[in-house]
Design a protein around this motif. Structure first.
Motif: not given
Length: 155
Positions: A45-46, A82-85, A144-147
């Motif tokens: 998305g953004e 991940l879809a929400d993100i 954002v980064k998935v840590s």
């Protein structure tokens, strides 16, 4: 660095849009609307999404890998989160099943996946947006980064 095919597989898994950045082998390129040969980079998305390492990327983008590592319940919830993100414009748009932890550069968002696991996200700007107090300004975080995917801490 992911190949163009891996990038497209990631996009199919997440249903994401693309924008263009970074150079790849010319034979594997697609032209963007401006006509320049630039490789695609996933955007959510953004909210732009990155991963801590290739192993974590594989778990988050390959259903079979997520199933093998975490089982069907977590794999399905991971896909949904991940879809929400992907749908969020900023990090603060992630409202359900999350908690913000820490201050300054150590701040993170913990996203509940169920089964005792959570997805840990950190701001991923070159210079993260901050408030006057020095805390991360999640309303202005667009990268954002998935840590990690970790077991939830027991209280």
């Amino acid at each position: 660095m992911a190949s163009v095919n891996q990038t497209f597989a990631l996009a199919r898994f997440l249903g994401a849009r693309f924008h263009f950045a970074g150079e790849f082998n010319r034979s594997a390129l697609h032209r963007n609307k401006n006509g320049s040969d630039r490789a695609t980079r996933l955007t959510a998305g953004e909210l732009e999404l990155a991963f801590e390492d290739e192993q974590l990327r594989a778990i988050c983008t390959t259903r079979g890998r997520a199933l093998a590592v975490h089982g069907p319940e977590i794999a399905q919830e991971l896909k949904k989160r991940l879809a929400d993100i992907r749908a969020a414009e900023t990090a603060s748009d992630l409202l359900v099943g999350i908690r913000f932890v820490g201050d300054g550069e150590c701040a993170a968002i913990y996203v509940t996946l169920g089964g005792g696991f959570e997805l840990v996200l950190v701001a991923n700007h070159v210079q993260n947006p901050t408030k006057g107090s020095g805390k991360i300004d999640w309303d202005n975080v667009t990268r954002v980064k998935v840590s990690q995917i970790s077991r939830m801490a027991t209280e």
